[in-house]
Design an enzyme around this catalytic site. Structure first.
Site, PDB file in Angstrom:
ATOM      1  N   ARG A   1     -28.029   3.497  -5.572  1.00  0.00           N
ATOM      2  CA  ARG A   1     -29.391   1.632  -6.378  1.00  0.00           C
ATOM      3  C   ARG A   1     -30.316   1.747  -6.973  1.00  0.00           C
ATOM      4  O   ARG A   1     -30.990   2.891  -7.018  1.00  0.00           O
ATOM      5  CB  ARG A   1     -29.849   1.302  -4.675  1.00  0.00           C
ATOM      6  CG  ARG A   1     -30.510   0.157  -4.077  1.00  0.00           C
ATOM      7  CD  ARG A   1     -31.407  -0.346  -3.153  1.00  0.00           C
ATOM      8  NE  ARG A   1     -29.857  -0.428  -2.549  1.00  0.00           N
ATOM      9  CZ  ARG A   1     -29.877  -0.655  -1.182  1.00  0.00           C
ATOM     10  NH1 ARG A   1     -31.174  -0.269  -0.733  1.00  0.00           N
ATOM     11  NH2 ARG A   1     -28.658  -0.270  -0.473  1.00  0.00           N
TER      12      ARG A   1
ATOM     13  N   HIS B   1     -30.852   5.111  -1.391  1.00  0.00           N
ATOM     14  CA  HIS B   1     -29.689   5.528  -2.434  1.00  0.00           C
ATOM     15  C   HIS B   1     -30.099   5.058  -3.766  1.00  0.00           C
ATOM     16  O   HIS B   1     -29.574   5.959  -4.646  1.00  0.00           O
ATOM     17  CB  HIS B   1     -29.370   3.514  -2.035  1.00  0.00           C
ATOM     18  CG  HIS B   1     -28.834   3.018  -1.485  1.00  0.00           C
ATOM     19  ND1 HIS B   1     -27.665   3.496  -0.786  1.00  0.00           N
ATOM     20  CD2 HIS B   1     -28.832   2.949   0.263  1.00  0.00           C
ATOM     21  CE1 HIS B   1     -26.352   2.708   0.008  1.00  0.00           C
ATOM     22  NE2 HIS B   1     -28.061   2.462   1.014  1.00  0.00           N
TER      23      HIS B   1
ATOM     24  N   ASP C   1     -22.925   2.664   1.866  1.00  0.00           N
ATOM     25  CA  ASP C   1     -23.052   1.991   2.550  1.00  0.00           C
ATOM     26  C   ASP C   1     -21.505   1.374   2.960  1.00  0.00           C
ATOM     27  O   ASP C   1     -20.965   0.710   1.563  1.00  0.00           O
ATOM     28  CB  ASP C   1     -24.011   0.103   2.449  1.00  0.00           C
ATOM     29  CG  ASP C   1     -25.423   0.930   2.567  1.00  0.00           C
ATOM     30  OD1 ASP C   1     -26.246   2.064   3.224  1.00  0.00           O
ATOM     31  OD2 ASP C   1     -26.026  -0.037   2.428  1.00  0.00           O
TER      32      ASP C   1
ATOM     33  N   GLU D   1     -29.419   0.985  11.462  1.00  0.00           N
ATOM     34  CA  GLU D   1     -27.530   0.505  10.267  1.00  0.00           C
ATOM     35  C   GLU D   1     -26.306   1.603  10.669  1.00  0.00           C
ATOM     36  O   GLU D   1     -26.452   2.496  10.085  1.00  0.00           O
ATOM     37  CB  GLU D   1     -28.398   1.063   8.870  1.00  0.00           C
ATOM     38  CG  GLU D   1     -29.616   0.173   8.706  1.00  0.00           C
ATOM     39  CD  GLU D   1     -29.682  -0.293   7.384  1.00  0.00           C
ATOM     40  OE1 GLU D   1     -30.468  -0.796   6.556  1.00  0.00           O
ATOM     41  OE2 GLU D   1     -29.419   1.029   6.114  1.00  0.00           O
TER      42      GLU D   1
ATOM     43  N   HIS E   1     -24.790   2.516   7.068  1.00  0.00           N
ATOM     44  CA  HIS E   1     -25.571   3.497   5.700  1.00  0.00           C
ATOM     45  C   HIS E   1     -25.571   5.364   6.584  1.00  0.00           C
ATOM     46  O   HIS E   1     -26.179   5.973   7.190  1.00  0.00           O
ATOM     47  CB  HIS E   1     -26.689   3.485   5.895  1.00  0.00           C
ATOM     48  CG  HIS E   1     -27.485   3.792   4.663  1.00  0.00           C
ATOM     49  ND1 HIS E   1     -27.452   4.024   4.136  1.00  0.00           N
ATOM     50  CD2 HIS E   1     -28.423   5.624   5.311  1.00  0.00           C
ATOM     51  CE1 HIS E   1     -28.713   4.487   3.364  1.00  0.00           C
ATOM     52  NE2 HIS E   1     -28.912   5.282   4.270  1.00  0.00           N
TER      53      HIS E   1
END
Length: 202
Positions: free
Chosen positions: A71, A116, A123, A181, A184
């Site tokens: 990311r 990320h 994910d 999460e 993740h």
């Protein structure tokens, strides 16, 4: 592409993906800065460990569906700016019905520096190889609520079992879970633990 990074599908052949932040189907309600194509990037080390996870999942009758990998920092900045904007309720019901968007950071769902951006976080979820259907996990991707926590109450036995199955596959392939999460995971021995990259996904 930055040296040391690759499109994950070029290493993990046959993996499915849906790069949510390259689409309108995410909590911001629009494509996110830095995602110029619907593909998923990561470090070569991430790809090799994901290949192991894919093979392990296949022995149990499951495949991997990826939602996000590397990311760019500009995407993280986009999230931070979005979280500071006045509420417009466009995605609240679907992604964060029980909190204010300003609470996303304090509650650990959005971070100013994301794992990320180091290129070794992923994910993902599982799907059944025989039907192609996603397995039920008790909440959708990016659902910012206690229901998405690994220790969540209120999910079915089947959903909890599916989360445990994904966690076992990933932990046995070199990844660590994130308690808030279920989707993740971060590579345990990531190659760039102190580097945050900003090249676009294209």
């Amino acid at each position: 592409m930055e040296i040391g990074f690759t499109f994950l599908d070029e290493i993990v052949h046959g993996v499915r993906w849906d790069a949510k932040y390259a689409t309108w189907d995410n909590f911001t309600g629009k494509p996110v800065d830095g995602y110029e194509v619907n593909r998923i990037v990561g470090t070569y080390e991430l790809a090799e460990s994901l290949l192991k996870a894919k093979e392990l999942a296949a022995t149990q009758g499951y495949g991997l569906l990826l939602w996000d990998g590397y990311r760019p920092k500009r995407a993280v900045n986009c999230f931070m700016q979005w979280a500071a904007q006045p509420e417009n309720n466009l995605t609240k019901e679907s992604y964060y019905p029980n909190i204010d968007r300003t609470e996303m950071i304090s509650k650990g769902y959005v971070a100013s520096k994301s794992s990320h951006s180091r290129g070794s976080a992923i994910d993902l979820t599982l799907y059944r190889l025989d039907t192609g259907e996603l397995v039920p996990m008790g909440s959708r991707f990016d659902f910012m609520d206690e229901r998405s926590h690994h220790a969540a109450n209120g999910i079915s036995c089947n959903e909890a079992q599916n989360r445990r199955r994904l966690r076992s596959i990933m932990e046995n392939s070199g990844f660590e879970a994130y308690s808030l999460e279920w989707w993740h995971y971060v590579l345990r021995d990531e190659p760039y633990p102190n580097s945050y990259f900003d090249f676009p996904v294209k």
